[in-house]
Motif scaffolding. Structure first.
Motif, PDB file in Angstrom:
ATOM      1  N   GLY A 158      79.661  63.088 -80.179  1.00 16.74           N
ATOM      2  CA  GLY A 158      79.886  62.883 -78.750  1.00 16.74           C
ATOM      3  C   GLY A 158      79.128  61.735 -78.139  1.00 16.74           C
ATOM      4  O   GLY A 158      79.299  61.444 -76.948  1.00 16.74           O
ATOM      5  N   LEU A 159      78.276  61.062 -78.923  1.00 16.50           N
ATOM      6  CA  LEU A 159      77.526  59.921 -78.417  1.00 16.50           C
ATOM      7  C   LEU A 159      77.963  58.660 -79.158  1.00 16.50           C
ATOM      8  O   LEU A 159      78.074  58.654 -80.385  1.00 16.50           O
ATOM      9  CB  LEU A 159      76.022  60.130 -78.616  1.00 16.50           C
ATOM     10  N   SER A 160      78.212  57.591 -78.416  1.00 10.72           N
ATOM     11  CA  SER A 160      78.614  56.331 -79.031  1.00 10.72           C
ATOM     12  C   SER A 160      77.406  55.621 -79.618  1.00 10.72           C
ATOM     13  O   SER A 160      76.252  55.939 -79.306  1.00 10.72           O
ATOM     14  CB  SER A 160      79.282  55.427 -77.989  1.00 10.72           C
ATOM     15  N   ASP A 161      77.670  54.616 -80.449  1.00 11.83           N
ATOM     16  CA  ASP A 161      76.578  53.810 -80.979  1.00 11.83           C
ATOM     17  C   ASP A 161      75.739  53.221 -79.861  1.00 11.83           C
ATOM     18  O   ASP A 161      74.499  53.240 -79.918  1.00 11.83           O
ATOM     19  CB  ASP A 161      77.130  52.678 -81.854  1.00 11.83           C
ATOM     20  N   GLU A 162      76.392  52.691 -78.837  1.00  4.64           N
ATOM     21  CA  GLU A 162      75.642  52.043 -77.769  1.00  4.64           C
ATOM     22  C   GLU A 162      74.855  53.038 -76.918  1.00  4.64           C
ATOM     23  O   GLU A 162      73.867  52.666 -76.285  1.00  4.64           O
ATOM     24  CB  GLU A 162      76.582  51.194 -76.907  1.00  4.64           C
ATOM     25  N   ASP A 163      75.269  54.304 -76.910  1.00 10.40           N
ATOM     26  CA  ASP A 163      74.490  55.327 -76.206  1.00 10.40           C
ATOM     27  C   ASP A 163      73.115  55.516 -76.845  1.00 10.40           C
ATOM     28  O   ASP A 163      72.137  55.782 -76.142  1.00 10.40           O
ATOM     29  CB  ASP A 163      75.219  56.678 -76.231  1.00 10.40           C
ATOM     30  N   VAL A 164      73.043  55.402 -78.178  1.00  9.31           N
ATOM     31  CA  VAL A 164      71.833  55.822 -78.891  1.00  9.31           C
ATOM     32  C   VAL A 164      71.132  54.708 -79.661  1.00  9.31           C
ATOM     33  O   VAL A 164      70.008  54.908 -80.143  1.00  9.31           O
ATOM     34  CB  VAL A 164      72.155  56.975 -79.871  1.00  9.31           C
TER      35      VAL A 164
END
Length: 389
Positions: A158-164
């Protein structure tokens, strides 16, 4: 595989290099899905970081998918999606057990060299000179991760690469920079540098309860981003930092000061700026400490100075007498990423941090060498660069 390599000052290349291999049972091989150019990468780009060798694979802010694990690695499995902290940590030495991960006693393969430079070794770092182990970095299609049963942070669905992505460096760096200040509800926190680390330090200081946060920089686009996240801003080319901070604090100065700039600080043009430039040009000093000097002068007596900005060697004309007589406390260091990563991942999931608003430029590894220059020169409103294979 393709990777970005360093070949000297301002000479970055995207080249074909050998694929990494498992070297130890605790290793893992990561197929990089996203990486970033960090402000501290500019120190070797500009030729100020000792211990670099031609052909070094650079980059320490990256994430990806596990494609191979060593026989002794029980934490990771092929297919896991992970963010990799820039600090390489064993998890077993005295410093790791104390949570001081950035000074791990075992991960720096060149510990004796580092000890000669710093008095004691620091942790190994990805893609950041042979003083910190000479490890290949993450601006590459594949990366070998030592001690991969300790460092990598698994990413939930549920989290994108750019989120994390920034959990590997600049988000915990900004958080630790603020955490070191022991922020109280009555505090004014002044932050020098409205780059990516400074913008995360700003968000962190607000979350940690600061009364007001003041951001100091000279780049209008960055100051605008800081203002959009709740900061009072000072453009040091247009007004006196000291006068404005005194105005905002009733003449008492900010209780907490954070240096998110480090060794390549800029100052209004004048005698101090020319002095540091000249000494640095002839290697009479390695780092430009304008921000340190200004913080010591303006910080409220009894206050705290936090230094997440990277320094590499020797600085000059530090008003240490002022620091001593004002009873200032200094807290600093490379980031203990694994100390904060779990909590910060939860905060990202809860929406407490905006992790993507500062990304202004995206490109491929092949675009990387040109984007280093764009980032360094702050062209085209560049604040943060993310690269993908």
């Amino acid at each position: 595989m393709k990777a970005i390599t360093w070949h000297g000052k301002h000479d970055m290349r995207c080249e074909t290099v050998p694929d990494p291999e498992i070297e130890h049972g605790r290793d893992a091989i990561i197929k990089m899905s996203a990486c970033a150019i960090c402000g501290s990468d500019l120190h070797f780009y500009d030729g100020f970081m000792p211990g670099m060798e031609s052909g070094d694979i650079v980059g320490h802010e990256f994430m990806g998918e596990v494609v191979e694990v060593g026989k002794d690695n029980r934490k990771l499995a092929v297919g896991d999606r992970v963010v990799v902290p820039f600090t390489i940590v064993c998890g077993e030495c005295d410093q790791c057990r104390r949570g001081n991960f950035s000074v791990c006693e075992r991960s720096n393969r060149n510990a004796e060299t580092a000890a000669k430079m710093f008095g004691h070794t620091t942790a190994g770092l990805f893609g950041y000179s042979h003083l910190t182990g000479g490890y290949s970095g993450g601006q590459a299609e594949y990366v070998r991760v030592p001690f991969a049963d300790v460092g990598p942070v698994k990413v939930p669905d549920g989290l994108s690469d750019e989120d994390v992505l920034f959990l590997g460096d600049i988000l915990p760096t900004g958080w630790q920079g603020a955490k070191n200040c022991d922020i109280q509800p009555t505090d004014t926190v002044a932050i020098w540098g409205a780059g990516p680390v400074g913008l995360f330090a700003l968000q962190s200081a607000i979350i940690q309860g600061a009364k007001q946060v003041v951001m100091i920089d000279e780049v209008p686009e960055r100051l605008a981003l800081a203002q959009s996240k709740g900061a009072i801003t000072i453009n040091f080319q247009e007004e006196s930092v000291v006068d404005r901070l005194n105005e905002l604090t009733g003449g008492k100065g900010p209780e907490k000061c954070i240096d998110c700039v480090g060794m390549e600080a800029h100052a209004p043009y004048g005698a101090e700026h020319l002095y540091d430039r000249a000494k640095q040009a002839v290697m009479a000093e390695t780092d430009r400490p304008h921000v340190l000097r200004e913080m010591i002068y303006v910080c409220r007596p009894g206050g705290i100075i936090s230094v997440p900005g990277v320094y590499g060697g020797m600085v000059d004309k530090i008003p240490f007498g002022a620091a001593m007589n004002k009873s200032l406390t200094f807290r600093m260091g490379q980031t203990h990423v694994n100390k904060w990563a779990g909590d910060l991942l939860n905060r990202v999931q809860d929406g407490q941090f905006d992790s993507t608003f500062m990304i202004t430029h995206r490109g491929s590894l092949e675009d990387g060498p040109d984007l280093y220059k764009t980032f360094r020169d702050k062209k085209d409103g560049c604040v943060k660069v993310v690269l993908t294979p």
